[in-house]
Design a protein around this motif. Structure first.
Motif, PDB file in Angstrom:
ATOM      1  N   GLY A  60      -0.817  -3.439   9.190  1.00  0.00           N
ATOM      2  CA  GLY A  60       0.134  -2.977   8.163  1.00  0.00           C
ATOM      3  C   GLY A  60      -0.488  -1.917   7.267  1.00  0.00           C
ATOM      4  O   GLY A  60       0.169  -0.946   6.877  1.00  0.00           O
ATOM      5  N   PHE A  61      -1.759  -2.095   6.975  1.00  0.00           N
ATOM      6  CA  PHE A  61      -2.460  -1.121   6.133  1.00  0.00           C
ATOM      7  C   PHE A  61      -2.491   0.253   6.816  1.00  0.00           C
ATOM      8  O   PHE A  61      -2.203   1.277   6.191  1.00  0.00           O
ATOM      9  N   PHE A 108       0.836  -1.208   0.000  1.00  0.00           N
ATOM     10  CA  PHE A 108       0.000   0.000   0.000  1.00  0.00           C
ATOM     11  C   PHE A 108       0.871   1.258   0.000  1.00  0.00           C
ATOM     12  O   PHE A 108       0.563   2.234  -0.694  1.00  0.00           O
ATOM     13  N   TYR A 109       1.962   1.230   0.753  1.00  0.00           N
ATOM     14  CA  TYR A 109       2.834   2.406   0.733  1.00  0.00           C
ATOM     15  C   TYR A 109       3.450   2.597  -0.661  1.00  0.00           C
ATOM     16  O   TYR A 109       3.545   3.728  -1.152  1.00  0.00           O
ATOM     17  N   GLY A 110       3.835   1.479  -1.293  1.00  0.00           N
ATOM     18  CA  GLY A 110       4.369   1.551  -2.659  1.00  0.00           C
ATOM     19  C   GLY A 110       3.369   2.180  -3.619  1.00  0.00           C
ATOM     20  O   GLY A 110       3.723   3.004  -4.465  1.00  0.00           O
ATOM     21  N   SER A 111       2.109   1.817  -3.461  1.00  0.00           N
ATOM     22  CA  SER A 111       1.076   2.367  -4.352  1.00  0.00           C
ATOM     23  C   SER A 111       0.859   3.858  -4.086  1.00  0.00           C
ATOM     24  O   SER A 111       0.507   4.607  -4.988  1.00  0.00           O
ATOM     25  N   LYS A 112       1.096   4.264  -2.840  1.00  0.00           N
ATOM     26  CA  LYS A 112       1.016   5.711  -2.517  1.00  0.00           C
ATOM     27  C   LYS A 112       2.237   6.428  -3.079  1.00  0.00           C
ATOM     28  O   LYS A 112       2.134   7.493  -3.688  1.00  0.00           O
ATOM     29  N   ILE A 127       7.763   2.872   7.303  1.00  0.00           N
ATOM     30  CA  ILE A 127       7.179   1.528   7.221  1.00  0.00           C
ATOM     31  C   ILE A 127       8.085   0.466   7.844  1.00  0.00           C
ATOM     32  O   ILE A 127       7.736  -0.699   7.869  1.00  0.00           O
ATOM     33  N   SER A 128       9.257   0.894   8.324  1.00  0.00           N
ATOM     34  CA  SER A 128      10.100  -0.099   9.010  1.00  0.00           C
ATOM     35  C   SER A 128      10.187   0.161  10.512  1.00  0.00           C
ATOM     36  O   SER A 128      10.543  -0.723  11.279  1.00  0.00           O
ATOM     37  N   PHE A 130      -6.402  -5.435  -0.424  1.00  0.00           N
ATOM     38  CA  PHE A 130      -5.050  -5.331   0.147  1.00  0.00           C
ATOM     39  C   PHE A 130      -4.891  -6.294   1.334  1.00  0.00           C
ATOM     40  O   PHE A 130      -3.849  -6.943   1.475  1.00  0.00           O
ATOM     41  N   VAL A 131      -5.919  -6.358   2.188  1.00  0.00           N
ATOM     42  CA  VAL A 131      -5.827  -7.230   3.368  1.00  0.00           C
ATOM     43  C   VAL A 131      -5.757  -8.693   2.926  1.00  0.00           C
ATOM     44  O   VAL A 131      -4.989  -9.489   3.491  1.00  0.00           O
TER      45      VAL A 131
END
Lengths: 256, 308
Positions: free
Chosen positions: A157-158, A83-87, A170-171, A109-110
């Motif tokens: 995570g979402f 999801f972060y990649g898509s953002k 995200i880490s 996504f889930v």
């Protein structure tokens, strides 16, 4: 509109599975290697010196926790990175512009996170069978905890991805929150070994309930009542899902 | 029926200026509509709200009569967007990007594959279908975004600077393609900084500045309002001196070139009659500045009280 929901959901899920399978060396293989190391070091080398725990060989005692640890970290990692990649690359806009309702986007996504958690869980279970001779005590409990835990951490995570503005973001949560919670969640020990005060402190850790419920499913023993564990897991899922929908509907992190 | 009807639309960014101020705008079904304005005027904000990429502060948006808040799924299914910035997954192959987009609109995979083949062939990308999108050239990426936006056969296509950074040959082939799909019934809204593009393609135009629509009219009617035009004239013979014509101020810009400003009252006939009388043969002429550019600057200047 039902075709829209069904096809839209399938499209996201297919895309998610394809994404992590294309990079299986980064997504599926590492947990298998890590688990082998855990079994060799903690299970065999150190475990044989420790004797039994809760009536089981130490290596058998840690199997449920190690499987669930892989499920937790991978379902979380899949959703947060995807999801972060898509953002970050802005291709989330492909979905935002489309008629897909937010609940389908979230479910897609889930489910991607769930799929990775399940695949990694199966791989790690396969690895575990080389080192231990566990028998499944309750298929229904094992399966239910396995699935619900993956869903819960995919949702977590979402939410992390929604708030993340950099790759550091995200880490940070997995490193400083998720890993300590997992290690202190009774993967490697029974909380009955802890002093009473730390037993109570451990009870605020949600991972403890999942690990113990899963251990019940595999071994038939748990430090926690099964109904309490399921209650806590389901409550977390409901709260995280509701909050995820709130964030998506408000457009937090994705719309100005 | 209106393809797009916007009423009282406002947008206030939480930490920034008011980007849109009570915007009213309608676009007729089947139109080819230009939305122009200087940088930061509010064009992309307006498009972002229409396409659900931005939250509005107030107002309403209807697409073919379907309110974006009340019936979002129907309204959004009629809309296709070609955004200004590349926004696809660079690691995905071209075909997957287009087929997935069709899936987000509920198109079953077998139909999506067939439709993707059609649009990719139309946009000359079929040979690149297995190429990762990051490996495409800039022009190909633009065409990929058009293919992606068209895969679900939208009734309203919005293009936010679709030809930015592409060479003239590709730009002209994109113009021809857009004309064709407009003739086939797709309503098109276009923003561009290439004003000759808007003038050549669009039938209606809205000019936006500082979050307000300052002009909205048919292109022909608007161009006819130009108070004056500056022409560049190329002459057959080299000019030894600048001719003096009653009412016109001519300026020599090169040995075979003159520049003259003509007002609507004066007209061109008097100019050419005067030049003929002075023995000057004009072999070609062009506008010094694109007419639409002149008009847009005029409207923006007027809206901001003279200072741009």
């Amino acid at each position: 509109m039902k075709a829209l929901y069904r096809v839209g959901f399938q499209t996201i899920l297919y895309k998610e599975i394809r994404r992590f399978m294309l990079i299986a060396v980064q997504t599926i293989l590492p947990p298998a290697i890590t688990t082998i190391l855990y079994f060799i070091i903690f299970g065999q080398l150190i475990g044989e010196q420790l004797g039994d725990m809760a009536g089981f060989r130490y290596i058998d005692f840690i199997v449920p926790g190690l499987i669930l640890m892989a499920v937790i970290s991978n379902s979380y990692a899949n959703t947060v990175s995807s999801f972060y990649g898509s953002k970050f690359q802005r291709y989330i806009e492909e979905m935002l512009v489309s008629p897909l309702p937010n609940w389908v986007i979230l479910a897609g996504f889930v489910s991607g996170g769930l799929a990775r958690g399940v695949i990694v869980g199966i791989v790690v279970t396969g690895v575990a069978l080389f080192f231990s001779d566990i028998q499944i005590y309750s298929y229904s409990v094992t399966f239910a905890v396995f699935i619900l835990t993956a869903i819960l951490f995919s949702l977590a995570g979402f939410i992390n991805a929604v708030y993340a503005n950099t790759f550091d973001d995200i880490s940070i949560i997995p490193t400083f929150v998720l890993t300590p919670l997992t290690y202190l969640g009774g993967v490697f020990y029974s909380i009955n070994l802890l002093p009473e005060f730390w037993q109570h402190v451990s009870l605020v850790n949600p991972v403890l309930y999942m690990v113990n419920a899963f251990r019940y499913g595999l071994l038939g023993v748990s430090d926690i009542s099964l109904s309490v564990a399921f209650g806590i897991i389901l409550a977390f899922i409901v709260v995280l899902a509701a909050y995820s929908m709130y964030l998506l509907n408000k457009g937090v992190g994705i719309k100005s | 029926m209106f393809a797009l009807q916007i009423q009282q639309l406002s947008k206030q960014y939480s930490n920034g200026p008011r980007a849109l101020e009570q915007v009213d705008l309608t676009v007729q079904k089947g139109d080819f509509f230009a939305l122009l304005g200087p940088n930061g005027a509010g064009k992309s904000t307006l498009i972002g709200i229409i396409c659900s990429l931005l939250n509005k502060s107030s107002g309403s948006v209807e697409i073919f009569g379907h309110d974006l808040d009340q019936a979002p799924e129907t309204a959004k299914s009629l809309l296709g967007l070609v955004p200004q910035e590349f926004n696809f997954n660079g690691f995905e192959p071209v075909l997957a990007i287009v087929v997935n987009q069709a899936g987000y609109y509920g198109m079953p995979r077998h139909r999506a594959l067939a439709r993707a083949e059609t649009v990719l062939k139309q946009l000359h990308l079929w040979d690149k279908r297995h190429t990762q999108s990051r490996d495409l050239s800039g022009g190909m990426k633009r065409r990929l975004m058009i293919a992606r936006a068209l895969v679900h056969e939208p009734h309203l296509l919005i293009l936010d600077e679709p030809t930015a950074g592409v060479d003239i040959e590709i730009r002209r082939s994109m113009w021809a393609f857009l004309r064709k799909i407009n003739q086939q019934g797709t309503t098109i809204i276009l923003t561009t900084h290439y004003l000759e593009e808007a003038e050549s393609l669009c039938r209606h135009i809205a000019i936006i500045d500082q979050g307000r629509i300052v002009e909205c009219a048919p292109m022909a009617a608007l161009l006819s309002q130009l108070a004056q035009e500056t022409l560049v004239l190329d002459t057959a013979q080299a000019l030894e001196q600048v001719p003096e014509l009653d009412g016109f101020t001519l300026q020599q810009t090169a040995s075979h070139s003159l520049e003259v400003t003509v007002s609507r009252q004066q007209g061109f006939s008097a100019l050419f009659a005067g030049l003929k009388q002075a023995g000057i043969e004009v072999v070609s002429l062009r506008n010094k500045q694109n007419r639409l550019e002149q008009l847009m600057l005029d409207r923006v200047q007027r809206a901001s009280g003279g200072a741009v």
